[in-house]
Write a protein that holds these residues in place. Structure first.
Motif, mmCIF file in Angstrom:
data_model
loop_
_atom_site.group_PDB
_atom_site.id
_atom_site.type_symbol
_atom_site.label_atom_id
_atom_site.label_comp_id
_atom_site.label_asym_id
_atom_site.label_seq_id
_atom_site.Cartn_x
_atom_site.Cartn_y
_atom_site.Cartn_z
ATOM 1 N N SER A 156 0.833 -1.211 0.000
ATOM 2 C CA SER A 156 0.000 0.000 0.000
ATOM 3 C C SER A 156 0.863 1.254 0.000
ATOM 4 O O SER A 156 0.576 2.224 -0.713
ATOM 5 C CB SER A 156 -0.910 0.029 1.218
ATOM 6 N N ASN A 157 1.939 1.226 0.797
ATOM 7 C CA ASN A 157 2.848 2.378 0.822
ATOM 8 C C ASN A 157 3.463 2.622 -0.543
ATOM 9 O O ASN A 157 3.612 3.759 -0.984
ATOM 10 C CB ASN A 157 3.977 2.144 1.830
ATOM 11 N N ALA A 158 3.820 1.519 -1.209
ATOM 12 C CA ALA A 158 4.428 1.646 -2.556
ATOM 13 C C ALA A 158 3.431 2.295 -3.511
ATOM 14 O O ALA A 158 3.787 3.174 -4.304
ATOM 15 C CB ALA A 158 4.849 0.274 -3.070
ATOM 16 N N VAL A 159 2.153 1.875 -3.417
ATOM 17 C CA VAL A 159 1.120 2.436 -4.307
ATOM 18 C C VAL A 159 0.948 3.932 -4.029
ATOM 19 O O VAL A 159 0.897 4.749 -4.962
ATOM 20 C CB VAL A 159 -0.217 1.673 -4.128
ATOM 21 N N ILE A 160 0.897 4.285 -2.747
ATOM 22 C CA ILE A 160 0.705 5.705 -2.383
ATOM 23 C C ILE A 160 1.906 6.532 -2.857
ATOM 24 O O ILE A 160 1.750 7.607 -3.442
ATOM 25 C CB ILE A 160 0.501 5.848 -0.856
ATOM 26 N N THR A 161 3.123 5.996 -2.656
ATOM 27 C CA THR A 161 4.320 6.734 -3.094
ATOM 28 C C THR A 161 4.312 6.914 -4.607
ATOM 29 O O THR A 161 4.585 8.003 -5.123
ATOM 30 C CB THR A 161 5.594 5.946 -2.686
ATOM 31 N N LEU A 162 3.964 5.827 -5.314
ATOM 32 C CA LEU A 162 3.943 5.889 -6.783
ATOM 33 C C LEU A 162 2.947 6.927 -7.274
ATOM 34 O O LEU A 162 3.251 7.736 -8.152
ATOM 35 C CB LEU A 162 3.495 4.531 -7.320
ATOM 36 N N ARG A 163 1.762 6.880 -6.682
ATOM 37 C CA ARG A 163 0.699 7.798 -7.096
ATOM 38 C C ARG A 163 1.139 9.239 -6.861
ATOM 39 O O ARG A 163 0.861 10.125 -7.652
ATOM 40 C CB ARG A 163 -0.581 7.487 -6.318
ATOM 41 N N ALA A 213 -4.273 4.915 -8.715
ATOM 42 C CA ALA A 213 -4.100 4.060 -7.532
ATOM 43 C C ALA A 213 -4.511 2.602 -7.796
ATOM 44 O O ALA A 213 -3.724 1.691 -7.530
ATOM 45 C CB ALA A 213 -4.841 4.653 -6.343
ATOM 46 N N PRO A 214 -5.728 2.343 -8.340
ATOM 47 C CA PRO A 214 -6.095 0.938 -8.565
ATOM 48 C C PRO A 214 -5.175 0.245 -9.586
ATOM 49 O O PRO A 214 -4.898 -0.941 -9.475
ATOM 50 C CB PRO A 214 -7.530 0.992 -9.098
ATOM 51 N N ILE A 215 -4.697 1.051 -10.566
ATOM 52 C CA ILE A 215 -3.807 0.478 -11.588
ATOM 53 C C ILE A 215 -2.501 0.010 -10.941
ATOM 54 O O ILE A 215 -2.039 -1.113 -11.160
ATOM 55 C CB ILE A 215 -3.526 1.518 -12.696
ATOM 56 N N PHE A 216 -1.909 0.877 -10.113
ATOM 57 C CA PHE A 216 -0.639 0.512 -9.469
ATOM 58 C C PHE A 216 -0.839 -0.649 -8.495
ATOM 59 O O PHE A 216 0.007 -1.536 -8.394
ATOM 60 C CB PHE A 216 -0.054 1.715 -8.722
ATOM 61 N N PHE A 217 -1.970 -0.621 -7.773
ATOM 62 C CA PHE A 217 -2.219 -1.684 -6.810
ATOM 63 C C PHE A 217 -2.275 -3.027 -7.533
ATOM 64 O O PHE A 217 -1.671 -4.008 -7.099
ATOM 65 C CB PHE A 217 -3.525 -1.409 -6.056
ATOM 66 N N ASN A 272 12.411 -1.889 -6.081
ATOM 67 C CA ASN A 272 12.856 -1.810 -7.479
ATOM 68 C C ASN A 272 11.679 -1.746 -8.441
ATOM 69 O O ASN A 272 11.687 -0.997 -9.415
ATOM 70 C CB ASN A 272 13.712 -3.033 -7.817
ATOM 71 N N THR A 273 10.646 -2.546 -8.154
ATOM 72 C CA THR A 273 9.480 -2.585 -9.047
ATOM 73 C C THR A 273 8.781 -1.237 -9.053
ATOM 74 O O THR A 273 8.383 -0.722 -10.106
ATOM 75 C CB THR A 273 8.498 -3.691 -8.590
ATOM 76 N N MET A 274 8.649 -0.649 -7.871
ATOM 77 C CA MET A 274 7.968 0.636 -7.763
ATOM 78 C C MET A 274 8.689 1.723 -8.575
ATOM 79 O O MET A 274 8.079 2.438 -9.360
ATOM 80 C CB MET A 274 7.913 1.036 -6.289
ATOM 81 N N ASN A 275 10.010 1.794 -8.418
ATOM 82 C CA ASN A 275 10.766 2.822 -9.149
ATOM 83 C C ASN A 275 10.646 2.631 -10.644
ATOM 84 O O ASN A 275 10.468 3.577 -11.408
ATOM 85 C CB ASN A 275 12.238 2.776 -8.744
ATOM 86 N N SER A 276 10.724 1.386 -11.068
ATOM 87 C CA SER A 276 10.681 1.119 -12.494
ATOM 88 C C SER A 276 9.302 1.416 -13.073
ATOM 89 O O SER A 276 9.167 1.937 -14.181
ATOM 90 C CB SER A 276 11.040 -0.343 -12.710
ATOM 91 N N CYS A 277 8.276 1.093 -12.295
ATOM 92 C CA CYS A 277 6.897 1.316 -12.731
ATOM 93 C C CYS A 277 6.655 2.813 -12.954
ATOM 94 O O CYS A 277 6.029 3.217 -13.941
ATOM 95 C CB CYS A 277 5.973 0.803 -11.648
#
Lengths: 260, 231
Positions: free
Chosen positions: A72-79, A90-94, A134-139
């Motif tokens: 969840s933190n990764a999704v919030i950071t990405l968004r 948000a739903p896409i990243f989740f 790593n996945t979050m940064n790349s996404c």
């Protein structure tokens, strides 16, 4: 080999060198340096205490809960990092990060490492942290590149759809470029591993007392896991975004209309 | 809304029927009470002052604009009921400044032919047709190997028209295609449209060379459309 708290304090004294250079060049970075290192020390101390608690408890449910919180933190950071179309992200990243995690993590645990218990906190949390980070940064990079390539060249997209392309066909070149930009540097870095750089995980394990052979095996495993997770998450995030970016007639949502 | 993949056989008359009560650009009403029929093979000129709604109207025909009240029928069926790519491979648009990409001319043409809908509908081997179209548009065959971004404006426009004609559309929509061209190129394109092109053509154009050749004219003025050759 452990480091004493005094030792840790002396490691921070190394920062006197960058501070002296900042001073001589009149770089306005001194405050940022203190803020950055202050935050790092506070955050790592807190997370260290929390991880120690999790490792001591070693409860499967608690570990799973922590995995979900990390996701969840990764999704919030990405968004937060992406500045466009945030409403639909948000739903896409989740979904993208969740599916990538659901494929990679169980595989590592049930097929590769097979720890006892299966959800051993000392294994699950560090491995998932590396894969997810790593996945979050790349996404984020892949999504930014995809939207950038589309927006820089709407003319190409519109031309393709006016010639009978679907939105998928019309956006495919931007999709390919985004994936390429996201994945190629990783492949180059994997190719140079061991010759140019010693990866952090491997160095950490060796410093922690593991044998070089064990450290290398873990490193190889984690690189395969990260690359797989990154590719799946990038692909899914862009595919899901593509679906929601356009209306039923393949016209982009929220773009300025063409001239009358 | 159910979308269908097939383009049904349909009589030559009423290829297109445009019944638009109000046509908008964002919230601004541009044209009202449009009721037009288009037959197969007709060559129609659409004129009007800047911002009068010419492009908006043209864009309603190939689903690039839905900002209107009313309906547009293609072969008796609302355009909104077609799968977009199926409709757009039959009602093809060529724009004022065409985008061709960075590859060779041959790659530009192949890309359009490779879109799934076009691949299904057209013969696999389009080489003969490509050479016929190159001849009609007076381009040498070795231009196929040339980089598209190295072509002149007139050559780009001719390649864009060849690409559109390769799809064998029933309707060709032209948005100011000759506005930046020299007289020779404009003449070549106009000869093709009026002498060799079997498709219905609806064009926005201010080119004086083309003016006398149109069978029918639609003029947008004061929010209304005037048709000099209606049925």
């Amino acid at each position: 080999m452990d480091i004493s708290y005094w030792g840790l304090f002396f490691s921070m004294l190394l920062l006197l060198f960058p501070l002296a250079i900042f001073h001589q060049l009149k770089l306005q970075l001194t405050r940022q340096l203190f803020t950055a290192f202050g935050r790092m020390i506070a955050q790592l101390a807190l997370i260290g205490l929390w991880l120690q608690f999790l490792f001591q408890k070693d409860n499967a449910w608690l570990t799973l809960l922590w995995v979900l919180i990390m996701l969840s933190n990764a999704v919030i950071t990405l968004r937060g990092r992406i500045k466009f179309q945030r409403r639909i992200l948000a739903p896409i990243f989740f979904m993208a990060l969740g599916v990538a995690s659901l494929i990679v993590l169980p595989w590592l645990l049930f097929v590769v490492i097979r720890p006892r218990p299966f959800l051993a906190a000392t294994i699950v949390i560090p491995i998932y942290g590396m894969v997810l980070g790593n996945t979050m940064n790349s996404c984020a990079l892949a999504m930014e590149r995809f939207e950038g390539k589309l927006s820089d060249n709407w003319k190409a997209y519109f031309t393709r759809i006016t010639l009978g392309a679907s939105h998928w066909e019309a956006a495919l070149p931007a999709f390919q470029q985004a994936m390429h930009i996201s994945l190629l540097p990783r492949l180059l870095s994997i190719a140079s591993m061991g010759v140019v750089s010693l990866p952090g995980m491997m160095s950490g394990q060796i410093l922690g007392g593991a044998s070089a052979v064990v450290a290398i095996k873990y490193q190889m495993m984690i690189m395969a896991a990260i690359f797989t997770s990154v590719t799946i998450a990038d692909y899914l995030a862009i595919r899901l975004y593509l679906k929601r970016r356009f209306d039923q007639y393949y016209l982009p949502k929220g773009e300025p209309r063409k001239k009358p | 809304m159910k979308q269908s993949e097939e383009i049904p056989e349909y009589p030559q008359r009423d290829l297109l029927r445009i019944r638009i009560k109000r046509l908008f650009y964002e919230d601004l009403e541009l044209v009202s009470d449009i009721d037009l029929k288009v037959s197969s093979g007709e060559k129609i000129l659409l004129t009007g002052s800047t911002g009068s709604g010419k492009s908006s109207l043209l864009n309603t025909l190939n689903l690039m604009n839905q900002n209107y009240e009313g309906e547009v029928l293609f072969q008796g069926k609302p355009v909104t009921e077609y799968i977009p790519q199926v409709l757009r491979s039959q009602i093809v648009m060529v724009m004022q400044e065409p985008w061709l990409g960075e590859g060779s001319v041959s790659e530009v043409l192949d890309e359009a032919l490779a879109f799934c809908t076009n691949k299904k509908r057209l013969d696999q081997d389009q080489n003969q047709r490509i050479h016929q179209l190159f001849k009609a548009f007076e381009l040498p065959a070795d231009y196929l190997q040339k980089k598209a971004d190295q072509l002149s404006g007139g050559e780009k426009q001719r390649v864009a028209l060849i690409r559109a004609m390769l799809l064998q559309p029933q309707v060709l929509l032209l948005d100011e295609v000759s506005s930046a061209l020299d007289q020779t190129t404009s003449g070549i394109i106009s000869d093709f449209i009026f002498e060799s092109c079997g498709s219905t053509v609806i064009a926005i154009s201010h080119d004086p060379l083309w003016q006398s050749r149109w069978q029918r004219r639609w003029r947008i003025q004061d929010g209304k459309i005037h048709d000099n050759g209606g049925h």
